[in-house]
Design a protein around this motif. Structure first.
Motif, PDB file in Angstrom:
ATOM      1  N   GLU A 185       0.834  -1.190   0.000  1.00  0.00           N
ATOM      2  CA  GLU A 185       0.000   0.000   0.000  1.00  0.00           C
ATOM      3  C   GLU A 185       0.875   1.248   0.000  1.00  0.00           C
ATOM      4  N   GLY A 186       0.412   2.282  -0.696  1.00  0.00           N
ATOM      5  CA  GLY A 186       1.138   3.536  -0.719  1.00  0.00           C
ATOM      6  C   GLY A 186       0.203   4.712  -0.539  1.00  0.00           C
ATOM      7  N   LEU A 187       0.771   5.841  -0.124  1.00  0.00           N
ATOM      8  CA  LEU A 187       0.040   7.095   0.024  1.00  0.00           C
ATOM      9  C   LEU A 187       0.707   8.154  -0.830  1.00  0.00           C
ATOM     10  N   ARG A 188      -0.080   8.787  -1.707  1.00  0.00           N
ATOM     11  CA  ARG A 188       0.408   9.861  -2.561  1.00  0.00           C
ATOM     12  C   ARG A 188      -0.381  11.140  -2.273  1.00  0.00           C
ATOM     13  N   ILE A 189       0.326  12.251  -2.198  1.00  0.00           N
ATOM     14  CA  ILE A 189      -0.305  13.576  -2.095  1.00  0.00           C
ATOM     15  C   ILE A 189       0.388  14.483  -3.100  1.00  0.00           C
ATOM     16  N   LEU A 190      -0.386  15.144  -3.930  1.00  0.00           N
ATOM     17  CA  LEU A 190       0.156  15.975  -5.010  1.00  0.00           C
ATOM     18  C   LEU A 190       1.152  15.188  -5.864  1.00  0.00           C
ATOM     19  N   GLY A 191       0.888  13.895  -6.015  1.00  0.00           N
ATOM     20  CA  GLY A 191       1.742  13.045  -6.829  1.00  0.00           C
ATOM     21  C   GLY A 191       3.006  12.563  -6.156  1.00  0.00           C
ATOM     22  N   GLU A 192       3.222  12.951  -4.912  1.00  0.00           N
ATOM     23  CA  GLU A 192       4.450  12.606  -4.202  1.00  0.00           C
ATOM     24  C   GLU A 192       4.264  11.337  -3.354  1.00  0.00           C
ATOM     25  N   PRO A 193       5.293  10.480  -3.309  1.00  0.00           N
ATOM     26  CA  PRO A 193       5.209   9.248  -2.508  1.00  0.00           C
ATOM     27  C   PRO A 193       5.449   9.532  -1.027  1.00  0.00           C
ATOM     28  N   VAL A 229      -0.634  15.040  15.308  1.00  0.00           N
ATOM     29  CA  VAL A 229      -0.718  16.260  14.508  1.00  0.00           C
ATOM     30  C   VAL A 229      -0.579  15.872  13.044  1.00  0.00           C
ATOM     31  N   GLU A 230      -1.519  16.298  12.205  1.00  0.00           N
ATOM     32  CA  GLU A 230      -1.491  15.952  10.772  1.00  0.00           C
ATOM     33  C   GLU A 230      -1.943  17.153   9.945  1.00  0.00           C
ATOM     34  N   ALA A 231      -1.211  17.436   8.867  1.00  0.00           N
ATOM     35  CA  ALA A 231      -1.478  18.628   8.065  1.00  0.00           C
ATOM     36  C   ALA A 231      -2.521  18.408   6.972  1.00  0.00           C
ATOM     37  N   ASN A 232      -2.455  17.287   6.268  1.00  0.00           N
ATOM     38  CA  ASN A 232      -3.378  17.058   5.155  1.00  0.00           C
ATOM     39  C   ASN A 232      -4.784  16.748   5.669  1.00  0.00           C
ATOM     40  N   GLU A 233      -5.782  17.428   5.127  1.00  0.00           N
ATOM     41  CA  GLU A 233      -7.135  17.318   5.671  1.00  0.00           C
ATOM     42  C   GLU A 233      -7.724  15.915   5.514  1.00  0.00           C
ATOM     43  N   GLU A 234      -7.461  15.263   4.385  1.00  0.00           N
ATOM     44  CA  GLU A 234      -8.026  13.928   4.174  1.00  0.00           C
ATOM     45  C   GLU A 234      -7.341  12.896   5.066  1.00  0.00           C
TER      46      GLU A 234
END
Length: 240
Positions: free
Chosen positions: A38-46, A101-106
């Motif tokens: 499993e991976g997590l990408r935000i704005l295309g970044e790994p 503490v987490e920055a990304n809303e999703e």
């Protein structure tokens, strides 16, 4: 979470504030990678991949080690990612309270859902750590685990984004408190260890920590991983 050169979120956005806004509101893409990882990408970044699980477990073990109960059992985790380190922290009996503490809303939303079923009382705070840390009282935690994604090449350089957090970690920890954080430097393992001992250790001591140690944990990056190519991670431990 990665800090490798393939994972630096440089993009075309020069305005730091605009980049922070974009990161905060961007969709969190959870995907299946080759090999079933499993991976997590935000704005295309790994941002994170599940093969990092042994490292997350090692960082949690360092943070939640012997004596945490005597320090009050309160743990601060900066960065939720896939929730791997959070699950490890939650499993320790010495943990009395877990603050995330987490920055990304999703990702923040996922962390909040996860917290509802956590074994330990868990509070989830939204925002970048830079905007949140000032509201946290001095000497209010027994342990801190820090693992966030760098939003620029400058943040990823040297000690990674953990570097600017060192002094805050020292302020937030009770005497004897433990600080663990994601660390990767250099092109190979020898360079990584040299950078930590030659540069990072002195910065931690200057920030107010009484001692600094390091360990290592074997990891096997998935085939095709673009941001990590060593066969092990360095596991830092700074004691307040």
């Amino acid at each position: 979470m990665d800090e490798g050169p393939g994972g630096q979120c440089s993009k075309d956005v020069d305005d730091v504030a605009a980049l922070r806004d974009a990161w905060q509101a961007a969709p969190a893409v959870y995907c299946d990678l080759p090999g079933g990882c499993e991976g997590l990408r935000i704005l295309g970044e790994p941002v994170m991949e599940a093969w990092e699980a042994p490292y997350m477990a090692a960082l949690a073990a360092v943070a939640c080690g012997e004596g945490l109960d005597e320090l009050g059992g309160r743990v601060l985790e900066v960065g939720f990612g896939l929730g791997i380190s959070a699950a490890n922290i939650d499993a320790y009996d010495a943990v009395q309270e877990h603050v995330i503490v987490e920055a990304n809303e999703e990702v923040l939303g996922r962390a909040a859902v996860w917290a509802d079923d956590a074994r330990r009382p868990t509070t989830v705070i939204g925002g970048f750590w830079e905007d949140v840390v000032g509201d946290l009282p001095d000497a209010s935690f027994g342990a801190i685990l820090f693992d966030v994604f760098p939003l620029s090449a400058a943040q990823a350089a040297g000690d990674g984004e953990a570097g600017p957090f060192f002094a805050h970690a020292a302020r937030l920890l009770r005497p004897g408190g433990r600080f663990a954080f994601y660390y990767d430097a250099g092109r190979n393992w020898i360079e990584c260890v040299r950078a930590f001992r030659g540069e990072t250790t002195s910065k931690l001591l200057a920030a107010g920590f009484a001692s600094v140690e390091e360990d290592q944990v074997q990891c096997t990056p998935r085939r095709g991983c673009t941001y990590f190519w060593k066969d092990r991670f360095l596991v830092p431990l700074a004691r307040r």
